[in-house]
Design a protein around this motif. Sequence first.
Motif, PDB file in Angstrom:
ATOM      1  N   ILE A  18      29.365  46.244  45.531  1.00 34.70           N
ATOM      2  CA  ILE A  18      28.854  45.512  46.689  1.00 34.70           C
ATOM      3  C   ILE A  18      27.361  45.769  46.867  1.00 34.70           C
ATOM      4  CG2 ILE A  18      28.970  45.355  49.207  1.00 34.70           C
ATOM      5  CD1 ILE A  18      31.989  45.852  48.956  1.00 34.70           C
ATOM      6  N   ILE A  22      24.448  42.944  46.873  1.00 29.75           N
ATOM      7  CA  ILE A  22      23.489  42.785  47.970  1.00 29.75           C
ATOM      8  C   ILE A  22      22.058  42.811  47.438  1.00 29.75           C
ATOM      9  CG2 ILE A  22      22.561  43.899  50.038  1.00 29.75           C
ATOM     10  CD1 ILE A  22      25.433  44.842  50.637  1.00 29.75           C
ATOM     11  N   ILE A  34      23.719  41.042  56.264  1.00 27.90           N
ATOM     12  CA  ILE A  34      24.907  41.684  55.701  1.00 27.90           C
ATOM     13  C   ILE A  34      25.917  42.070  56.774  1.00 27.90           C
ATOM     14  CG2 ILE A  34      25.720  43.630  54.310  1.00 27.90           C
ATOM     15  CD1 ILE A  34      24.094  41.520  52.804  1.00 27.90           C
ATOM     16  N   LYS A  36      26.974  40.468  59.081  1.00 30.91           N
ATOM     17  CA  LYS A  36      27.830  39.341  59.432  1.00 30.91           C
ATOM     18  C   LYS A  36      28.892  39.054  58.377  1.00 30.91           C
ATOM     19  CE  LYS A  36      24.566  36.948  62.468  1.00 30.91           C
ATOM     20  NZ  LYS A  36      23.907  35.656  62.780  1.00 30.91           N
ATOM     21  N   VAL A  37      28.878  39.815  57.283  1.00 32.25           N
ATOM     22  CA  VAL A  37      29.900  39.636  56.248  1.00 32.25           C
ATOM     23  C   VAL A  37      31.255  40.042  56.820  1.00 32.25           C
ATOM     24  CG1 VAL A  37      30.726  40.405  54.003  1.00 32.25           C
ATOM     25  CG2 VAL A  37      28.287  39.989  54.356  1.00 32.25           C
ATOM     26  N   THR A  39      34.474  39.809  55.071  1.00 33.70           N
ATOM     27  CA  THR A  39      35.372  40.471  54.122  1.00 33.70           C
ATOM     28  C   THR A  39      34.774  40.388  52.723  1.00 33.70           C
ATOM     29  OG1 THR A  39      37.661  40.566  53.332  1.00 33.70           O
ATOM     30  CG2 THR A  39      36.707  38.389  53.622  1.00 33.70           C
ATOM     31  N   SER A  40      35.289  41.181  51.823  1.00 35.60           N
ATOM     32  CA  SER A  40      34.832  41.142  50.433  1.00 35.60           C
ATOM     33  C   SER A  40      36.050  41.042  49.525  1.00 35.60           C
ATOM     34  CB  SER A  40      34.026  42.402  50.086  1.00 35.60           C
ATOM     35  OG  SER A  40      34.820  43.563  50.229  1.00 35.60           O
TER      36      SER A  40
END
Length: 220
Positions: A18, A22, A34, A36-37, A39-40
């Motif tokens: 991750i 980024i 970032i 506001k992310v 889920t991954s």
Amino acid sequence: TAVDIENREGCNTTAAGIADLIAKAGDHVRDLPIRKVITSFAGLRAHEDHHEFIIGEVEDAPHFIDCAGIESPGLTSSPAIGEYVGAMMKEKMGLTEKENWIGTRKGIRSTEGLSVEERNEMIKENPAYGQIICRCESISEGEILDAIHRPLGARSLDGVKRRTRAGMGRCQAGFCSPRVMEILHRELGLSYEEITKSGGRSNLVIDRTKDASANAKEVE
């Protein structure tokens, strides 16, 4: 972005991965928000060592077309690949296009972008459009009903999500999942134990709490 791995079932994300993502995204988008992310996730795809598209009929499976090794260019090349494969099958199978073929389908009615007057008229026509099920994405019960009852309609939570965006918001379906399950239960006659997240064995409910507790005591 992508990296080569040996594990053919490895869909996990890592802190290092991750962080690398980024950093690379920051080269193109300044001050990327970032925080506001939501889920991954990661997925797997077949890799072709020579970075070439593999498109063609499988030797021991007539009319089965391989479209492999596409990797990153697939997003922009997929329309052309579709036309290429379509022409290939047309020639191989002697296909002709139907004169009355309808190449588009009616979309799901949405309240997004409507004026207050238009939205009120829509709700007057069908009150279900006034019942908001997914607060994050402002998805109404009417939209979910449309997604369920259209041809090839939704039969799972993810089926509803992909058609309407219900569950894609900040809470990641924490609020609306039970309500969508209620609608699937009511409209399709499915028991709660039969409702899945994405088909197969992705059941969300396995038993009622009291029943499970009683069964556990019997086992003891």
